[in-house]
Scaffold this motif. Structure first.
Motif, mmCIF file in Angstrom:
data_model
loop_
_atom_site.group_PDB
_atom_site.id
_atom_site.type_symbol
_atom_site.label_atom_id
_atom_site.label_comp_id
_atom_site.label_asym_id
_atom_site.label_seq_id
_atom_site.Cartn_x
_atom_site.Cartn_y
_atom_site.Cartn_z
ATOM 1 N N GLU A 275 -18.593 -40.175 -60.030
ATOM 2 C CA GLU A 275 -19.997 -40.078 -59.629
ATOM 3 C C GLU A 275 -20.136 -39.304 -58.314
ATOM 4 N N ALA A 276 -19.322 -39.672 -57.327
ATOM 5 C CA ALA A 276 -19.407 -39.019 -56.007
ATOM 6 C C ALA A 276 -18.999 -37.546 -56.116
ATOM 7 N N ASN A 277 -17.981 -37.299 -56.915
ATOM 8 C CA ASN A 277 -17.509 -35.929 -57.066
ATOM 9 C C ASN A 277 -18.577 -35.050 -57.720
ATOM 10 N N TYR A 278 -19.266 -35.616 -58.690
ATOM 11 C CA TYR A 278 -20.344 -34.882 -59.353
ATOM 12 C C TYR A 278 -21.439 -34.545 -58.340
ATOM 13 N N ASN A 279 -21.807 -35.529 -57.515
ATOM 14 C CA ASN A 279 -22.856 -35.286 -56.512
ATOM 15 C C ASN A 279 -22.422 -34.238 -55.492
ATOM 16 N N LEU A 280 -21.144 -34.293 -55.099
ATOM 17 C CA LEU A 280 -20.654 -33.299 -54.133
ATOM 18 C C LEU A 280 -20.639 -31.901 -54.741
ATOM 19 N N SER A 281 -20.368 -31.830 -56.049
ATOM 20 C CA SER A 281 -20.275 -30.505 -56.698
ATOM 21 C C SER A 281 -21.614 -29.777 -56.658
ATOM 22 N N LYS A 282 -22.698 -30.526 -56.535
ATOM 23 C CA LYS A 282 -24.028 -29.890 -56.483
ATOM 24 C C LYS A 282 -24.240 -29.103 -55.186
ATOM 25 N N LEU A 283 -23.460 -29.453 -54.158
ATOM 26 C CA LEU A 283 -23.608 -28.760 -52.872
ATOM 27 C C LEU A 283 -23.111 -27.315 -52.934
ATOM 28 N N LYS A 284 -22.387 -27.013 -54.009
ATOM 29 C CA LYS A 284 -21.845 -25.660 -54.152
ATOM 30 C C LYS A 284 -22.986 -24.664 -54.377
ATOM 31 N N SER A 285 -23.853 -24.983 -55.319
ATOM 32 C CA SER A 285 -24.950 -24.051 -55.584
ATOM 33 C C SER A 285 -26.064 -24.186 -54.544
ATOM 34 N N SER A 286 -26.308 -25.404 -54.062
ATOM 35 C CA SER A 286 -27.438 -25.570 -53.141
ATOM 36 C C SER A 286 -27.109 -25.090 -51.727
ATOM 37 N N GLU A 287 -25.865 -25.336 -51.267
ATOM 38 C CA GLU A 287 -25.554 -24.981 -49.873
ATOM 39 C C GLU A 287 -24.305 -24.111 -49.727
ATOM 40 N N GLY A 288 -23.686 -23.756 -50.849
ATOM 41 C CA GLY A 288 -22.476 -22.935 -50.784
ATOM 42 C C GLY A 288 -21.287 -23.683 -50.207
ATOM 43 N N LEU A 289 -21.267 -25.015 -50.341
ATOM 44 C CA LEU A 289 -20.169 -25.811 -49.790
ATOM 45 C C LEU A 289 -19.283 -26.331 -50.921
ATOM 46 N N ASP A 290 -18.009 -26.007 -50.836
ATOM 47 C CA ASP A 290 -17.061 -26.419 -51.878
ATOM 48 C C ASP A 290 -16.337 -27.690 -51.405
ATOM 49 N N ILE A 291 -16.824 -28.830 -51.869
ATOM 50 C CA ILE A 291 -16.278 -30.117 -51.408
ATOM 51 C C ILE A 291 -15.909 -30.981 -52.605
ATOM 52 N N GLU A 292 -14.728 -31.564 -52.529
ATOM 53 C CA GLU A 292 -14.301 -32.497 -53.579
ATOM 54 C C GLU A 292 -13.834 -33.793 -52.944
ATOM 55 N N LEU A 293 -13.907 -34.827 -53.729
ATOM 56 C CA LEU A 293 -13.311 -36.094 -53.318
ATOM 57 C C LEU A 293 -11.826 -35.997 -53.655
ATOM 58 N N SER A 294 -10.960 -36.345 -52.720
ATOM 59 C CA SER A 294 -9.538 -36.341 -53.063
ATOM 60 C C SER A 294 -9.220 -37.627 -53.831
ATOM 61 N N TYR A 295 -8.054 -37.660 -54.443
ATOM 62 C CA TYR A 295 -7.615 -38.886 -55.116
ATOM 63 C C TYR A 295 -6.102 -38.973 -55.025
ATOM 64 N N ASP A 296 -5.581 -40.166 -55.163
ATOM 65 C CA ASP A 296 -4.136 -40.373 -55.021
ATOM 66 C C ASP A 296 -3.402 -39.598 -56.113
ATOM 67 N N GLY A 297 -2.452 -38.779 -55.696
ATOM 68 C CA GLY A 297 -1.675 -37.987 -56.647
ATOM 69 C C GLY A 297 -2.159 -36.551 -56.763
ATOM 70 N N LEU A 298 -3.306 -36.238 -56.179
ATOM 71 C CA LEU A 298 -3.813 -34.860 -56.222
ATOM 72 C C LEU A 298 -2.812 -33.929 -55.539
ATOM 73 N N ASN A 299 -2.498 -32.830 -56.171
ATOM 74 C CA ASN A 299 -1.507 -31.870 -55.685
ATOM 75 C C ASN A 299 -2.174 -30.521 -55.516
ATOM 76 N N ILE A 300 -2.214 -29.999 -54.286
ATOM 77 C CA ILE A 300 -2.838 -28.693 -54.082
ATOM 78 C C ILE A 300 -1.855 -27.746 -53.384
ATOM 79 N N GLU A 301 -2.096 -26.460 -53.557
ATOM 80 C CA GLU A 301 -1.250 -25.454 -52.907
ATOM 81 C C GLU A 301 -1.910 -24.959 -51.636
ATOM 82 N N PHE A 302 -1.092 -24.553 -50.672
ATOM 83 C CA PHE A 302 -1.650 -23.903 -49.493
ATOM 84 C C PHE A 302 -0.704 -22.797 -49.041
ATOM 85 N N ILE A 303 -1.267 -21.880 -48.266
ATOM 86 C CA ILE A 303 -0.482 -20.734 -47.764
ATOM 87 C C ILE A 303 -0.186 -20.964 -46.289
ATOM 88 N N TYR A 304 1.022 -20.623 -45.861
ATOM 89 C CA TYR A 304 1.307 -20.717 -44.427
ATOM 90 C C TYR A 304 2.182 -19.547 -43.972
#
Ligand code: ZN
Ligand code: ZN
Length: 287
Positions: A258-287
């Motif tokens: 539910e929260a993730n769905y609500n946050l996803s709406k901020l992408k089109s309305s405000e251009g903000l890409d926000i997600e709720l994290s969750y245990d086990g989520l694996n993301i890549e980053f550059i360094y």
């Protein structure tokens, strides 16, 4: 050349962990989030905030863990085998509350069977706290090296950047409560701030030009003295506009989907890409 690392969320919940026992034993069963979190694979199952940073150094994966709190063992049995994390190369501590340091005794399994010592990087004030909490790891003020205890070594850090074989980490001092300072950490273009109620001006420059911001967002409301609400976290995101943001340190007032769905709406309305994290989520980053 840029290198790729992985960041695995080992825990994304507030101190009690989710499900909360008090919700499960409530005869009225009013907390749907905790009920759903009984399923170990539910995205509502949340352990104490912690991440594993997997970097590639000298052609060898190195594992840096930020915080080992009360639920460290539960995170480790689920995600260490899954992501092939055997050695703990470095532990980095944000502050000495129980949800960040409550899991130290579990290091015994590593120092008995995997590696000689576990190296813990922390502030002087947090080491003083550890000396009280884990009194049996010390003798006459020195770290004990014998006996059926986890073998630890402690490296004192302060507000200056430090590095592990060239992988640089910069502390981000933030308020976590009225006067208490906790550390967030920046590495590459990633900032991880799990426990914050206010960002001092002196730390703001570290939040500019980020690829990824992981930030404390306990619940939409009401306000809490030592953690950000959604609005407070959003204020920071709107000010610094990281490419991507993740909320962490989440209470059971928040249902993941539910929260993730609500946050996803901020992408089109405000251009903000926000997600709720969750245990086990694996993301890549550059360094
Ligand atoms: Zn609950
Ligand atoms: Zn705390």
């Amino acid at each position: 050349m840029n290198k790729k690392g992985n960041l695995i969320f080992l825990g994304t919940g507030s101190s009690d962990g989710i499900p909360r026992v008090s919700c499960l034993t409530n005869p009225n069963k009013t907390c749907k989030v905790c009920e759903s979190a009984k399923n170990p694979d539910s995205k509502n199952r949340r352990r104490n905030t912690s991440i594993a940073i997997l970097t590639d150094r000298n052609f060898e994966k190195k594992n840096i863990i930020i915080d080992a709190g009360k639920t460290f063992w539960d995170s480790a049995i689920k995600f260490f085998p899954k992501y092939n994390i055997r050695y703990i190369d470095e532990i980095v501590i944000t502050h000495a509350h129980a949800d960040a340091v409550g899991g130290f005794d579990y290091f015994r399994d590593w120092t008995n069977f995997v590696q000689e010592t576990v190296s813990v990087n922390l502030r002087e004030q947090d080491l003083d706290a550890i000396k009280n909490i884990y009194f049996y790891l010390f003798e006459n003020g020195k770290v004990k090296s014998k006996g059926p205890i986890p073998k630890t070594s402690f490296n004192i850090i302060d507000e200056n950047p430090f590095d592990f074989d060239g992988f640089e980490i910069t502390p981000i001092p933030v308020f976590h409560g009225k006067e208490y300072i906790s550390f967030g950490y920046k590495f590459g273009k990633v900032a991880y701030i799990s426990d914050v109620s206010k960002i001092p001006e002196s730390s703001e420059k570290l939040l500019e030009d980020l690829d990824i911001l992981i930030i404390d967002a306990l619940r939409p409301e009401p306000a809490y003295f030592s953690h950000f609400t959604y609005d407070q976290a959003l204020e920071v995101i709107k000010k610094f506009r990281p490419k991507k943001s993740y909320f962490t340190d989440i209470m059971c007032a928040v249902d993941h989907d539910e929260a993730n769905y609500n946050l996803s709406k901020l992408k089109s309305s405000e251009g903000l890409d926000i997600e709720l994290s969750y245990d086990g989520l694996n993301i890549e980053f550059i360094y």
